[in-house]
Write a protein that holds these residues in place. Structure first.
Motif, short mmCIF file in Angstrom:
data_model
loop_
_atom_site.label_atom_id
_atom_site.label_comp_id
_atom_site.label_asym_id
_atom_site.label_seq_id
_atom_site.Cartn_x
_atom_site.Cartn_y
_atom_site.Cartn_z
N GLN A 37 0.84 -1.19 0.00
CA GLN A 37 0.00 0.00 0.00
C GLN A 37 0.88 1.24 0.00
O GLN A 37 1.58 1.51 0.97
CB GLN A 37 -0.93 0.01 1.22
CG GLN A 37 -1.94 1.15 1.20
CD GLN A 37 -2.92 1.08 2.36
OE1 GLN A 37 -2.70 0.39 3.35
NE2 GLN A 37 -4.03 1.80 2.24
N GLN A 41 -3.14 5.35 -1.73
CA GLN A 41 -3.64 4.30 -2.62
C GLN A 41 -4.24 3.15 -1.82
O GLN A 41 -3.99 3.00 -0.63
CB GLN A 41 -2.49 3.76 -3.47
CG GLN A 41 -1.77 4.79 -4.30
CD GLN A 41 -2.65 5.36 -5.39
OE1 GLN A 41 -3.46 4.64 -6.00
NE2 GLN A 41 -2.52 6.65 -5.65
N GLY A 42 -5.03 2.37 -2.51
CA GLY A 42 -5.49 1.14 -1.91
C GLY A 42 -4.43 0.06 -1.99
O GLY A 42 -3.47 0.17 -2.77
N GLN B 6 -13.86 4.17 -6.32
CA GLN B 6 -14.49 4.92 -5.23
C GLN B 6 -14.42 6.38 -5.64
O GLN B 6 -13.37 7.01 -5.55
CB GLN B 6 -13.77 4.66 -3.91
CG GLN B 6 -13.91 3.22 -3.44
CD GLN B 6 -13.22 2.96 -2.11
OE1 GLN B 6 -12.30 2.15 -2.03
NE2 GLN B 6 -13.68 3.63 -1.07
N CYS B 23 -19.20 2.98 -4.10
CA CYS B 23 -18.26 2.05 -4.73
C CYS B 23 -18.92 1.48 -5.98
O CYS B 23 -20.07 1.04 -5.93
CB CYS B 23 -17.92 0.92 -3.77
SG CYS B 23 -16.97 -0.44 -4.50
N PHE B 90 -12.29 1.19 2.39
CA PHE B 90 -11.90 0.60 1.11
C PHE B 90 -12.94 -0.41 0.66
O PHE B 90 -13.36 -1.27 1.43
CB PHE B 90 -10.56 -0.13 1.24
CG PHE B 90 -9.38 0.78 1.40
CD1 PHE B 90 -8.88 1.05 2.66
CD2 PHE B 90 -8.77 1.37 0.30
CE1 PHE B 90 -7.79 1.88 2.82
CE2 PHE B 90 -7.69 2.20 0.45
CZ PHE B 90 -7.19 2.46 1.71
N ALA B 92 -13.53 -3.50 -2.08
CA ALA B 92 -12.69 -4.47 -2.78
C ALA B 92 -13.58 -5.50 -3.47
O ALA B 92 -14.69 -5.77 -3.05
CB ALA B 92 -11.74 -5.16 -1.81
N PHE B 107 -8.62 -3.55 -4.82
CA PHE B 107 -9.10 -2.50 -3.93
C PHE B 107 -9.30 -1.18 -4.68
O PHE B 107 -8.57 -0.87 -5.63
CB PHE B 107 -8.10 -2.25 -2.81
CG PHE B 107 -8.10 -3.29 -1.73
CD1 PHE B 107 -7.33 -4.43 -1.85
CD2 PHE B 107 -8.88 -3.13 -0.59
CE1 PHE B 107 -7.33 -5.40 -0.84
CE2 PHE B 107 -8.88 -4.08 0.42
CZ PHE B 107 -8.10 -5.22 0.28
N ARG B 109 -9.28 3.10 -4.23
CA ARG B 109 -8.27 4.00 -3.66
C ARG B 109 -8.61 4.44 -2.24
O ARG B 109 -7.78 5.02 -1.56
CB ARG B 109 -8.11 5.23 -4.55
CG ARG B 109 -7.47 4.93 -5.87
CD ARG B 109 -7.23 6.20 -6.64
NE ARG B 109 -6.40 7.15 -5.90
CZ ARG B 109 -5.95 8.27 -6.38
NH1 ARG B 109 -6.25 8.61 -7.62
NH2 ARG B 109 -5.21 9.09 -5.66
N GLY B 110 -9.83 4.16 -1.84
CA GLY B 110 -10.22 4.52 -0.48
C GLY B 110 -10.97 5.84 -0.42
O GLY B 110 -10.78 6.73 -1.25
#
Lengths: 116, 117
Positions: A37, A41-42, B6, B23, B90, B92, B107, B109-110
């Motif tokens: 990570q 970023q995820g 996201q 999402c 997050f 996913a 995932f 990017r949040g």
């Protein structure tokens, strides 16, 4: 019960050095995953194991990265000739099974790697 | 290729108000969908998942998510937000299909959720 543990929690190394990151999964979990990570970023997939074998290593960015899980439990992610771009949080996760299932992955706290 | 979007980097909501974190996903087969939450200096914690069945999934800490196949969305919701819900969320996806990519999660990017008192 105990969750996924990772050591060290922080690692600072110089460019060009070799590092090892350790993951201890939840007892009884046969599948183990490594993600990386970067800031903002995820998590990005690196590799996952079913038992001792790497079932999918297609996320490893290049041949400087390697991971092992010799006894089907603890895993070590190894990075050779580290570069500044390797700086990130390395996350480990484990789950009960792999394959076409919806088993959730349980994550450790991560190892923050900084390459100077 | 599998992917998750996201669209909001940040969501701000007042305590007690409902919250939604969006999402959308793209997979080649049927999706397995997950939400995780990340608190500062801690690992990701599993919140909930959709595998099959009822489109409304209930999870931890009062969160729920609604699966919408036609819109390829899996929005996270909570009827009444708490200040303690402030964290990074997050989304996913895992693709239910063949091949060696079964294990991995993709995932987004949040989304940073901030709940103010």
């Amino acid at each position: 019960g105990a969750g996924v543990s990772q050591t060290p929690s922080n690692k600072v190394t110089e460019k060009g050095k070799y590092v090892e990151l350790r993951c201890d999964p939840i007892s009884g979990h046969t599948a183990l995953y490594w993600y990386r990570q970067s800031l903002g970023q995820g998590p990005e997939f690196l590799i996952y194991f079913q038992g001792t074998g790497a079932a999918d290593d297609s996320g490893l960015p290049n041949d400087r990265f390697f991971a092992v899980r010799p006894e089907g439990s603890v895993s070590t992610l190894k990075i050779q000739r580290t570069e500044r771009g390797d700086s990130a949080v390395y996350l480990c996760a484990s789950s009960l099974t792999w394959g076409p299932g919806g088993n959730e992955q349980y994550f450790g706290p991560g190892t923050r790697l900084t390459v100077t | 290729a599998q992917s998750v979007a996201q669209p909001e980097d940040q969501v701000n909501v007042a305590e007690g108000n409902p919250l939604t974190v969006k999402c959308t996903y793209s997979v080649s087969g049927n999706p397995y969908l997950f939400w995780y939450v990340q608190y500062p200096n801690r690992g990701l914690q599993f919140l909930l998942k959709y595998i099959t069945g009822d489109n409304l999934v209930k999870g931890s800490y009062g969160f729920e998510a609604e699966f919408n196949k036609s819109q390829t969305s899996f929005h996270l919701k909570k009827p009444s937000a708490l200040v303690s819900d402030s964290a990074l969320y997050f989304c996913a996806v895992r693709d239910f299909g063949r091949g060696s990519t079964l294990g991995r999660l993709y995932f987004g990017r949040g989304t940073q959720l901030t709940v103010w008192p």
